[in-house]
Design an enzyme around this catalytic site. Structure first.
Site, PDB file in Angstrom:
ATOM      1  N   THR A 202     -26.577 -32.858  10.521  1.00  0.00           N
ATOM      2  CA  THR A 202     -27.050 -34.456  11.678  1.00  0.00           C
ATOM      3  C   THR A 202     -28.633 -34.652  11.608  1.00  0.00           C
ATOM      4  OG1 THR A 202     -25.281 -33.837  13.419  1.00  0.00           O
ATOM      5  CG2 THR A 202     -27.189 -34.846  13.781  1.00  0.00           C
ATOM      6  N   ILE A 231     -13.869 -36.877  16.161  1.00  0.00           N
ATOM      7  CA  ILE A 231     -15.615 -37.776  17.223  1.00  0.00           C
ATOM      8  C   ILE A 231     -16.562 -36.266  17.395  1.00  0.00           C
ATOM      9  CG2 ILE A 231     -16.651 -38.949  19.049  1.00  0.00           C
ATOM     10  CD1 ILE A 231     -13.818 -40.983  18.728  1.00  0.00           C
ATOM     11  N   GLY A 232     -17.983 -36.277  16.967  1.00  0.00           N
ATOM     12  CA  GLY A 232     -18.203 -35.234  17.229  1.00  0.00           C
ATOM     13  C   GLY A 232     -19.190 -35.230  18.418  1.00  0.00           C
ATOM     14  N   ASP A 233     -20.595 -34.030  18.202  1.00  0.00           N
ATOM     15  CA  ASP A 233     -21.168 -34.231  19.391  1.00  0.00           C
ATOM     16  C   ASP A 233     -22.394 -34.580  19.279  1.00  0.00           C
ATOM     17  OD1 ASP A 233     -22.148 -33.203  16.915  1.00  0.00           O
ATOM     18  OD2 ASP A 233     -23.465 -31.765  18.261  1.00  0.00           O
TER      19      ASP A 233
HETATM   20  N1  ASP Z   1     -23.485 -31.467  14.807  1.00  0.00           N
HETATM   21  C1  ASP Z   1     -22.590 -32.945  13.873  1.00  0.00           C
HETATM   22  C2  ASP Z   1     -21.189 -33.373  13.407  1.00  0.00           C
HETATM   23  O1  ASP Z   1     -20.816 -31.712  13.406  1.00  0.00           O
HETATM   24  C3  ASP Z   1     -22.583 -33.236  11.894  1.00  0.00           C
HETATM   25  C4  ASP Z   1     -23.390 -31.552  11.819  1.00  0.00           C
HETATM   26  O2  ASP Z   1     -24.870 -31.734  12.399  1.00  0.00           O
HETATM   27  O3  ASP Z   1     -23.356 -31.512  11.054  1.00  0.00           O
HETATM   28  O4  ASP Z   1     -20.275 -33.943  13.674  1.00  0.00           O
END
Ligand code: ASP
Length: 404
Positions: A202, A231-233
């Site tokens: 991210t 859907i993520g964080d």
């Molecule tokens: N945290 C985000 C997710 O898991 C993206 C990442 O940092 O990989 O979607």
């Protein structure tokens, strides 16, 4: 009261090692420092607002194919791009924080998140209602109505990400079909590779402006080969991002000492805080009558996370970090280390999966404002691309321990 503005950005955390980043490291350094310096220039303009600067920085990250967001977003298992973004402010807007997900056509998801926050001042949120999280087609229709740029989904295609997508699926197919005894630990892990930095990655920015407002902006393509619809964080308030401010009663010199020492066992500290709390409330009543009553101290924090979003979701990681800082009188720096640092809560939450999958891999950047002094902090449990302006005005980039 004049507050010195601060800024920090990140470009992803996870399995980032000198071995697997190698010759790409200078590219990350160049891009992050360019975006940091450009955004810092904007922040130093008179009247600059934290939200505008944070969104500006993340929009530049979204336009740079190096990063896993916007133009460089990773692919889902089905070969599509589903983008997510969020913003949050410590004060100034009714909604405080918003998240957008399942976006396929909005060129800069971070700009959409900012619009949703700002338009939340209207009674019906200018079509978004009172909601803090929206997703998919309906949200993209709103984006169009609001004048945001929509693009053909092909815009998000990049060769590098497409190859990562294909390699991940091929590796999974080989391991599942040819070595069934390994399949248990590998299914679903077209999202991660021990030898390659497969984002996880991210992007985010935390800004403190001269008015004392902290804004957080975060944007991602999610995990490589995530399930479509996942859907993520990053768009989930309290998991991948947080900003908050509160007024803190002036502490006694003894509590100041305890805070600085930071090593008092939690039970004693809690007991002590309870006693001080009762005493403060008691005296505050009497001091209300007196003009010279000591003023409350403004305290604000902002956090943007990166790494395995499923781990962040399970721990409500950003809000948990904020709560540690707020309720146990720990500095935000220490709270971030406790949750996202080596051996911290996120790493521990992975259990036996640590180092075998991407679970638990994490990083956080943050800013803490106490009274009129802001400080930058961050930590991570593997590697994290970050760049920030130091106390004395220098632009610094780092990816590994000891870089800063
Ligand atoms: N945290 C985000 C997710 O898991 C993206 C990442 O940092 O990989 O979607």
């Amino acid at each position: 009261m004049s507050i010195k503005p601060r800024i920090i950005i990140h470009g992803g955390a996870g399995n980032i090692t000198p071995g697997n980043i190698g010759e790409k490291l200078p590219q990350y350094r160049k891009s992050l420092l360019r975006i940091l310096k450009d955004s810092h220039g904007l922040l130093l303009k008179p009247g600059a607002r934290a939200l505008d600067v944070a969104v500006h920085a993340v929009a530049l990250l979204e336009d740079d194919p190096l990063f896993n967001c916007g133009k460089g977003a990773v692919f889902t298992r089905d070969g599509t791009n589903e983008l997510e973004a969020s913003v949050m402010v410590s004060n100034g807007y009714k909604k405080r924080g918003v998240g957008c997900s399942l976006l396929r056509q909005v060129k800069n998801p971070i700009k959409l998140a900012a619009e949703m926050l700002k338009r939340g001042e209207d009674e019906d949120g200018d079509g978004a209602g009172n909601h803090c999280q929206l997703s998919g087609k309906k949200l993209e229709q709103l984006a169009e109505t609001w004048g945001l740029e929509l693009v053909d989904p092909k815009y998000f295609w990049t060769k590098n990400r497409w190859e990562q997508h294909k390699r991940g699926l091929e590796k999974e197919a080989i391991l599942v079909n040819v070595e069934p005894e390994l399949s248990h630990s590998v299914v679903g892990d077209a999202t991660w590779d021990p030898d390659e930095y497969v984002p996880q990655g991210t992007t985010g920015c935390v800004v403190l402006d001269s008015f004392g407002t902290i804004a957080v902006a975060t944007s991602t393509g999610g995990l490589t080969n995530k399930n479509t619809g996942r859907i993520g964080d990053t768009p989930t308030i309290g998991a991948g991002f947080w900003a908050e401010e509160w007024l803190q009663q002036p502490l006694s010199p003894l509590n100041d000492i305890l805070r600085i020492a930071g090593s008092v066992p939690n039970i004693l500290q809690g007991l002590y805080n309870d006693i001080v709390g009762v005493a403060c409330r008691h005296f505050a009543k009497r001091e209300d009558q007196i003009d010279s009553r000591p003023r409350d101290i403004r305290h604000a924090i902002g956090i943007s996370g990166t790494g395995n979003g499923d781990s962040f979701l399970r721990l409500s990681a950003a809000r948990t970090t904020a709560a540690i800082s707020k309720y146990s009188y720990r500095s935000l720096a220490k709270a971030i280390t406790q949750v996202a640092g080596p051996g911290g809560d996120l790493q521990n939450s992975a259990g036996d999966d640590w180092g075998q999958t991407g679970l638990g891999e994490a990083g956080m950047i943050g800013i803490e404002l106490i009274d009129d002094v802001g400080s930058i902090c961050f930590d991570y449990n593997r590697g994290m691309f970050r760049a920030y302006i130091t106390d004395d005005g220098k632009a610094v980039f780092g990816a590994f321990r000891g870089d800063d």
